[in-house]
Scaffold this motif. Structure first.
Motif, PDB file in Angstrom:
ATOM      1  N   GLY A   1      12.789 -41.553 -11.045  1.00 48.56           N
ATOM      2  CA  GLY A   1      11.969 -40.385 -10.834  1.00 48.56           C
ATOM      3  C   GLY A   1      12.612 -39.393  -9.907  1.00 48.56           C
ATOM      4  O   GLY A   1      13.717 -39.574  -9.438  1.00 48.56           O
ATOM      5  N   ALA A   2      11.902 -38.313  -9.642  1.00 46.33           N
ATOM      6  CA  ALA A   2      12.433 -37.267  -8.764  1.00 46.33           C
ATOM      7  C   ALA A   2      11.448 -37.036  -7.634  1.00 46.33           C
ATOM      8  O   ALA A   2      10.241 -37.115  -7.794  1.00 46.33           O
ATOM      9  CB  ALA A   2      12.647 -35.980  -9.554  1.00 46.33           C
ATOM     10  N   ALA A   3      11.949 -36.770  -6.477  1.00 45.94           N
ATOM     11  CA  ALA A   3      11.119 -36.463  -5.314  1.00 45.94           C
ATOM     12  C   ALA A   3      11.775 -35.326  -4.569  1.00 45.94           C
ATOM     13  O   ALA A   3      12.931 -34.987  -4.799  1.00 45.94           O
ATOM     14  CB  ALA A   3      10.959 -37.696  -4.422  1.00 45.94           C
ATOM     15  N   VAL A   4      11.007 -34.719  -3.676  1.00 47.48           N
ATOM     16  CA  VAL A   4      11.525 -33.593  -2.907  1.00 47.48           C
ATOM     17  C   VAL A   4      11.501 -33.949  -1.440  1.00 47.48           C
ATOM     18  O   VAL A   4      10.865 -34.913  -1.011  1.00 47.48           O
ATOM     19  CB  VAL A   4      10.690 -32.320  -3.178  1.00 47.48           C
ATOM     20  CG1 VAL A   4      10.813 -31.897  -4.624  1.00 47.48           C
ATOM     21  CG2 VAL A   4       9.218 -32.560  -2.820  1.00 47.48           C
ATOM     22  N   GLY A   5      12.206 -33.150  -0.654  1.00 46.36           N
ATOM     23  CA  GLY A   5      12.224 -33.349   0.777  1.00 46.36           C
ATOM     24  C   GLY A   5      12.905 -34.641   1.161  1.00 46.36           C
ATOM     25  O   GLY A   5      13.847 -35.104   0.530  1.00 46.36           O
ATOM     26  N   ALA A   6      12.381 -35.246   2.232  1.00 41.99           N
ATOM     27  CA  ALA A   6      12.999 -36.458   2.759  1.00 41.99           C
ATOM     28  C   ALA A   6      12.946 -37.608   1.761  1.00 41.99           C
ATOM     29  O   ALA A   6      13.885 -38.407   1.667  1.00 41.99           O
ATOM     30  CB  ALA A   6      12.302 -36.864   4.059  1.00 41.99           C
ATOM     31  N   LEU A   7      11.846 -37.706   0.983  1.00 45.29           N
ATOM     32  CA  LEU A   7      11.766 -38.773  -0.016  1.00 45.29           C
ATOM     33  C   LEU A   7      12.819 -38.582  -1.096  1.00 45.29           C
ATOM     34  O   LEU A   7      13.384 -39.553  -1.613  1.00 45.29           O
ATOM     35  CB  LEU A   7      10.369 -38.813  -0.637  1.00 45.29           C
ATOM     36  CG  LEU A   7       9.241 -39.289   0.278  1.00 45.29           C
ATOM     37  CD1 LEU A   7       7.924 -39.324  -0.471  1.00 45.29           C
ATOM     38  CD2 LEU A   7       9.547 -40.663   0.846  1.00 45.29           C
ATOM     39  N   GLY A   8      13.090 -37.335  -1.438  1.00 43.94           N
ATOM     40  CA  GLY A   8      14.157 -37.066  -2.395  1.00 43.94           C
ATOM     41  C   GLY A   8      15.503 -37.510  -1.860  1.00 43.94           C
ATOM     42  O   GLY A   8      16.343 -38.032  -2.603  1.00 43.94           O
ATOM     43  N   VAL A   9      15.711 -37.334  -0.553  1.00 38.35           N
ATOM     44  CA  VAL A   9      16.961 -37.794   0.068  1.00 38.35           C
ATOM     45  C   VAL A   9      17.076 -39.306  -0.046  1.00 38.35           C
ATOM     46  O   VAL A   9      18.147 -39.845  -0.335  1.00 38.35           O
ATOM     47  CB  VAL A   9      17.014 -37.350   1.544  1.00 38.35           C
ATOM     48  CG1 VAL A   9      18.221 -37.965   2.247  1.00 38.35           C
ATOM     49  CG2 VAL A   9      17.077 -35.826   1.639  1.00 38.35           C
ATOM     50  N   VAL A  10      15.955 -40.012   0.160  1.00 31.95           N
ATOM     51  CA  VAL A  10      15.973 -41.474   0.079  1.00 31.95           C
ATOM     52  C   VAL A  10      16.305 -41.933  -1.331  1.00 31.95           C
ATOM     53  O   VAL A  10      17.141 -42.827  -1.536  1.00 31.95           O
ATOM     54  CB  VAL A  10      14.614 -42.057   0.524  1.00 31.95           C
ATOM     55  CG1 VAL A  10      14.584 -43.572   0.329  1.00 31.95           C
ATOM     56  CG2 VAL A  10      14.350 -41.712   1.978  1.00 31.95           C
ATOM     57  N   LEU A  11      15.667 -41.329  -2.341  1.00 34.53           N
ATOM     58  CA  LEU A  11      15.934 -41.717  -3.722  1.00 34.53           C
ATOM     59  C   LEU A  11      17.374 -41.407  -4.113  1.00 34.53           C
ATOM     60  O   LEU A  11      18.038 -42.209  -4.779  1.00 34.53           O
ATOM     61  CB  LEU A  11      14.967 -40.998  -4.665  1.00 34.53           C
ATOM     62  CG  LEU A  11      13.526 -41.528  -4.669  1.00 34.53           C
ATOM     63  CD1 LEU A  11      12.637 -40.654  -5.531  1.00 34.53           C
ATOM     64  CD2 LEU A  11      13.480 -42.970  -5.156  1.00 34.53           C
ATOM     65  N   ASP A  12      17.868 -40.258  -3.688  1.00 40.40           N
ATOM     66  CA  ASP A  12      19.255 -39.917  -3.981  1.00 40.40           C
ATOM     67  C   ASP A  12      20.214 -40.877  -3.284  1.00 40.40           C
ATOM     68  O   ASP A  12      21.249 -41.255  -3.843  1.00 40.40           O
ATOM     69  CB  ASP A  12      19.550 -38.478  -3.550  1.00 40.40           C
ATOM     70  CG  ASP A  12      18.850 -37.453  -4.434  1.00 40.40           C
ATOM     71  OD1 ASP A  12      18.433 -37.827  -5.548  1.00 40.40           O
ATOM     72  OD2 ASP A  12      18.717 -36.293  -4.006  1.00 40.40           O
ATOM     73  N   CYS A  13      19.858 -41.260  -2.066  1.00 37.14           N
ATOM     74  CA  CYS A  13      20.693 -42.208  -1.323  1.00 37.14           C
ATOM     75  C   CYS A  13      20.727 -43.549  -2.045  1.00 37.14           C
ATOM     76  O   CYS A  13      21.795 -44.161  -2.199  1.00 37.14           O
ATOM     77  CB  CYS A  13      20.160 -42.370   0.096  1.00 37.14           C
ATOM     78  SG  CYS A  13      21.189 -43.425   1.156  1.00 37.14           S
ATOM     79  N   TRP A  14      19.568 -44.011  -2.506  1.00 33.30           N
ATOM     80  CA  TRP A  14      19.533 -45.281  -3.247  1.00 33.30           C
ATOM     81  C   TRP A  14      20.358 -45.190  -4.522  1.00 33.30           C
ATOM     82  O   TRP A  14      21.117 -46.099  -4.859  1.00 33.30           O
ATOM     83  CB  TRP A  14      18.088 -45.653  -3.558  1.00 33.30           C
ATOM     84  CG  TRP A  14      17.979 -46.929  -4.358  1.00 33.30           C
ATOM     85  CD1 TRP A  14      18.587 -48.118  -4.086  1.00 33.30           C
ATOM     86  CD2 TRP A  14      17.215 -47.136  -5.547  1.00 33.30           C
ATOM     87  NE1 TRP A  14      18.252 -49.059  -5.027  1.00 33.30           N
ATOM     88  CE2 TRP A  14      17.411 -48.484  -5.941  1.00 33.30           C
ATOM     89  CE3 TRP A  14      16.385 -46.328  -6.310  1.00 33.30           C
ATOM     90  CZ2 TRP A  14      16.797 -49.028  -7.070  1.00 33.30           C
ATOM     91  CZ3 TRP A  14      15.776 -46.880  -7.437  1.00 33.30           C
ATOM     92  CH2 TRP A  14      15.982 -48.203  -7.805  1.00 33.30           C
ATOM     93  N   SER A  15      20.212 -44.074  -5.206  1.00 26.15           N
ATOM     94  CA  SER A  15      21.000 -43.884  -6.431  1.00 26.15           C
ATOM     95  C   SER A  15      22.486 -43.976  -6.139  1.00 26.15           C
ATOM     96  O   SER A  15      23.248 -44.607  -6.875  1.00 26.15           O
ATOM     97  CB  SER A  15      20.664 -42.520  -7.059  1.00 26.15           C
ATOM     98  OG  SER A  15      21.452 -42.286  -8.202  1.00 26.15           O
ATOM     99  N   GLY A  16      22.915 -43.350  -5.035  1.00 26.42           N
ATOM    100  CA  GLY A  16      24.327 -43.416  -4.681  1.00 26.42           C
ATOM    101  C   GLY A  16      24.758 -44.800  -4.235  1.00 26.42           C
ATOM    102  O   GLY A  16      25.868 -45.249  -4.540  1.00 26.42           O
TER     103      GLY A  16
END
Length: 705
Positions: free
Chosen positions: A518-533
């Protein structure tokens, strides 16, 4: 008619042709019978490979779970570290609370997933014997039919039949890190806010000093005045385009060079006594200013600032507080009334025959009248710097502004220092713990020892009886009965092959996980992107880990006046860079055929022992070992039957809920082979029974097991 002179007869030719044709058709029949008999070995080999392939696919599931557990472990610790770093600047302080809460949820999601993944993989391990048997039987039955009307039945036995229990513990220190970070959050956040305010105040004074020194050039400022009034250029009078590259030491060095230059070139602007007196006093002032500037200093580091910019007098009262007032360097004479007269310089027309020297202080204390020629008084010296200090076209005007800014800057830095030290001490300790947790997380991996890790033994039989002449009937060969049941044994094991196949399989599965995140914005988006990486860190190791963390840091505005944000981001990155995470070994696991004795010999189970004994008997007495299958197959039947219960089309290993119930749910499932989905509960028993019945077909006696 029946012979010629060479002895060649028609009857001989006919007989030769008949014998030749009989031999040709007999040889072809023998080849066909041998080929039909040997087909069962090819099918057994294929069944063994198909069965062991289930173990290879189980290891892929293990790797996917391992990748998720590792990435969640790293994401939880990294998010906590990111939240701690975010506490260090007001611009990111709002995100810190979200990040720390997300870190707790990620740690909880990791532990929940690890527990469920271990249970799911253990459940799948128990099903492996059945899955292997089903895939082997499906592969064998796919070869039914053909010219000889084959009908194959197969049973595969994994060696060993049982796997070792899987378990994945919690990452030590992860929850404690989040607890302590949340407990320390308010104190760090407030200290960082106070430090930011002090830093902004300090930076404002530094900006003001920069503009007065050279930032306003070509308008009035120290560099412009030094160039215009003293002709200074080059290294003695540098210009800086930005305050970031400038420091207070630049202004102090410029002042030193300026007063040394003015002293060297000072000359009267006219020949009058008054002008020559003013020039002499300017020399005294420039010499004093050069000496004072020489005693100035700037000592600056990242954590401290100490400077001394000497203030120069701008009027007579301030001059009385300097050495200009007390130094006894002015020539003195005595007038006709016996009064002491003090002159501005030795060249004063009234200073002829001067017998001593006095200071301005002594001159004022004596209450003497000024020299009638040069008119020297205390105000004469007081006026030297008054004009250039009071109006913006004077060098001293801008120098004084820089000196005042330096004092204010030092006071602001004095407030900033303890606040910075407090933030670095409290946040730095948490970031050090984050590094330790990351290190432990990197070592929490899933090591599987599944059923079939040594290999598989496949029993295959062709139960169809067919006439030997099937598909090749001929009058030249006498019909000699039919081909009976044919049986074969094969074995396979897994071989790690250097290849990108294993990497590609895991990568494609992880890509699917990313897409479902999924996609999220703000700090949660950073967390999801970090997990993806960080999922990529399983494949690439340290390089992907640093890239993922670097992207997460870059996504937040860590720049701050206090520099604490940049420091925290740098400390966090340094903690990650120290890990040295190694990528997983992802060589492709492929089933290969091996001698069945090698597979059974690697295991100490009762089945392996019985199989090796029977095989040894078959090798020693091949004609007496007709019960090979019936004596070895029963040992594997029970485990396969037990594993069938409760299976449907797929097995869900576990489900990832990265951000709790409100976050995306990402299931990790394993699809069962088609044969397993279609098999009935009695599949393994019927396959084993069919194989055992071969003994009765050969001997006429049914052996009950």
């Amino acid at each position: 008619m029946f012979r010629d002179e060479d002895g060649f007869t028609t009857v001989g030719v006919a007989l030769a042709l008949l014998v030749t044709l009989a031999l040709v058709f007999t040889s072809a029949q023998v080849y066909r019978v041998s080929s039909a008999s040997a087909d069962v070995q090819d099918v057994a080999d294929a069944a063994a490979l198909a069965a062991e392939n289930e173990v290879a696919e189980f290891m892929i599931a293990v790797r996917v779970c391992d990748a998720v557990v590792l990435s969640l472990s790293l994401t939880g610790a990294a998010t906590a570290g990111l939240g701690v770093a975010a506490l260090c600047t007001p611009a990111t302080a709002g995100a810190s609370e979200v990040l720390l809460k997300a870190a707790r949820k990620v740690v909880e999601a990791r532990d929940e997933f690890a527990e469920k993944a271990a249970a799911g993989l253990n459940r799948l391990q128990k099903a492996l014997p059945f899955l292997a048997a089903a895939n082997a039987a499906s592969t064998a039955s796919a070869n039914d039919g053909g010219p000889m009307g084959a009908s194959y039945v197969a049973l595969a036995v994994l060696v060993p039949a049982d796997g070792e229990e899987l378990g994945v513990g919690a990452v030590e220190g992860a929850e404690g890190l989040v607890d302590d970070a949340e407990r320390e959050a308010d104190g760090i956040r407030q200290a960082a806010a106070d430090a930011e305010e002090a830093a902004r105040e300090a930076n404002a004074w530094k900006e003001r000093a920069f503009l007065r020194d050279c930032g306003d050039d070509p308008s009035y400022c120290m560099s412009e005045r030094a160039r215009t009034l003293a002709g200074m250029a080059g290294a003695d009078n540098p210009r800086y385009a930005s305050v970031d590259a400038w420091s207070f030491s630049v202004a102090l060095d410029r002042a030193r060079a300026y007063y040394a230059r003015r002293l060297a070139v000072e000359a009267p602007e006219g020949s009058s006594t008054e002008e020559r007196a003013r020039s002499a006093l300017r020399q005294r002032f420039y010499a004093y200013a050069a000496d004072e500037a020489g005693r100035g200093y700037v000592r600056e580091s990242a954590d401290s600032f100490d400077a001394r910019f000497p203030h120069l007098p701008k009027n007579t009262d301030e001059m009385r507080g300097t050495a200009l007032y007390t130094e006894a360097v002015y020539p003195t004479t005595v007038d006709g009334s016996g009064n002491l007269v003090v002159h501005a310089w030795p060249g004063c027309p009234g200073a002829g025959g001067a017998a001593g020297a006095a200071s301005i202080a002594q001159m004022e204390a004596g209450g003497n009248a000024p020299c009638p020629a040069c008119g020297f008084t205390a105000a004469s010296m007081g006026k030297v710097a008054a004009a250039s200090t009071s109006i913006e076209n004077g060098f001293e005007y801008h120098y004084e502004a820089v000196a005042q800014a330096a004092e204010e800057y030092q006071r602001a830095r004095a407030k900033l220092g303890p606040l910075t030290a407090e933030v670095k001490g409290r946040a730095g300790g948490l970031l050090d713990r984050c590094r330790d947790v990351l290190g432990r997380a990197g070592g929490m991996r899933i090591d599987a020892a599944p059923p079939g890790r040594f290999g598989v033994v496949a029993f295959v039989a062709n139960t169809a009886a067919a006439a030997a002449s099937t598909g090749f009937a001929s009058g030249y060969v006498h019909e000699a009965g039919s081909l009976g049941a044919r049986a074969a044994v094969s074995a396979a094991t897994l071989l790690a092959e250097p290849s990108d196949e294993g990497r590609n399989v895991v990568s494609s599965l992880l890509d699917g996980l990313r897409e479902k995140g999924g996609a999220a914005v703000g700090a949660l988006g950073v967390v999801l992107d970090c997990w993806s990486g960080l999922l990529g860190a399983y494949l690439e190791g340290q390089e992907a880990l640093e890239e993922a963390v670097g992207n997460a840091v870059d996504a937040l505005p860590f720049a701050s006046a206090s520099g604490l944000g940049t420091w925290a981001a740098g400390a966090f990155k340094a903690a990650v860079e120290a890990l040295g995470l190694e990528p997983a070994k992802l060589d492709a696991l492929k089933p290969v055929l091996v001698n069945s004795a090698h597979v059974a010999g690697a295991d100490g189970s009762s089945f392996s022992a019985r199989f090796l004994a029977v095989k040894a008997q078959a090798v020693a007495h091949p004609l007496a070992s007709t019960d090979l299958f019936s004596s070895a197959i029963t040992a594997a039947e029970a485990a396969a039957v037990e594993a069938i219960a409760g299976l449907d089309g797929t097995i869900e290993i576990a489900s990832v809920r990265l951000l709790g119930d409100e976050g995306p749910a990402i299931p990790v499932t394993v699809a069962l082979p088609q044969a397993a989905r279609q098999a009935a509960a009695g599949f393994a028993s019927s396959a084993a029974d069919a194989l055992r019945s071969l003994y009765a077909q050969v001997t006429g006696v049914r052996t009950w097991e």
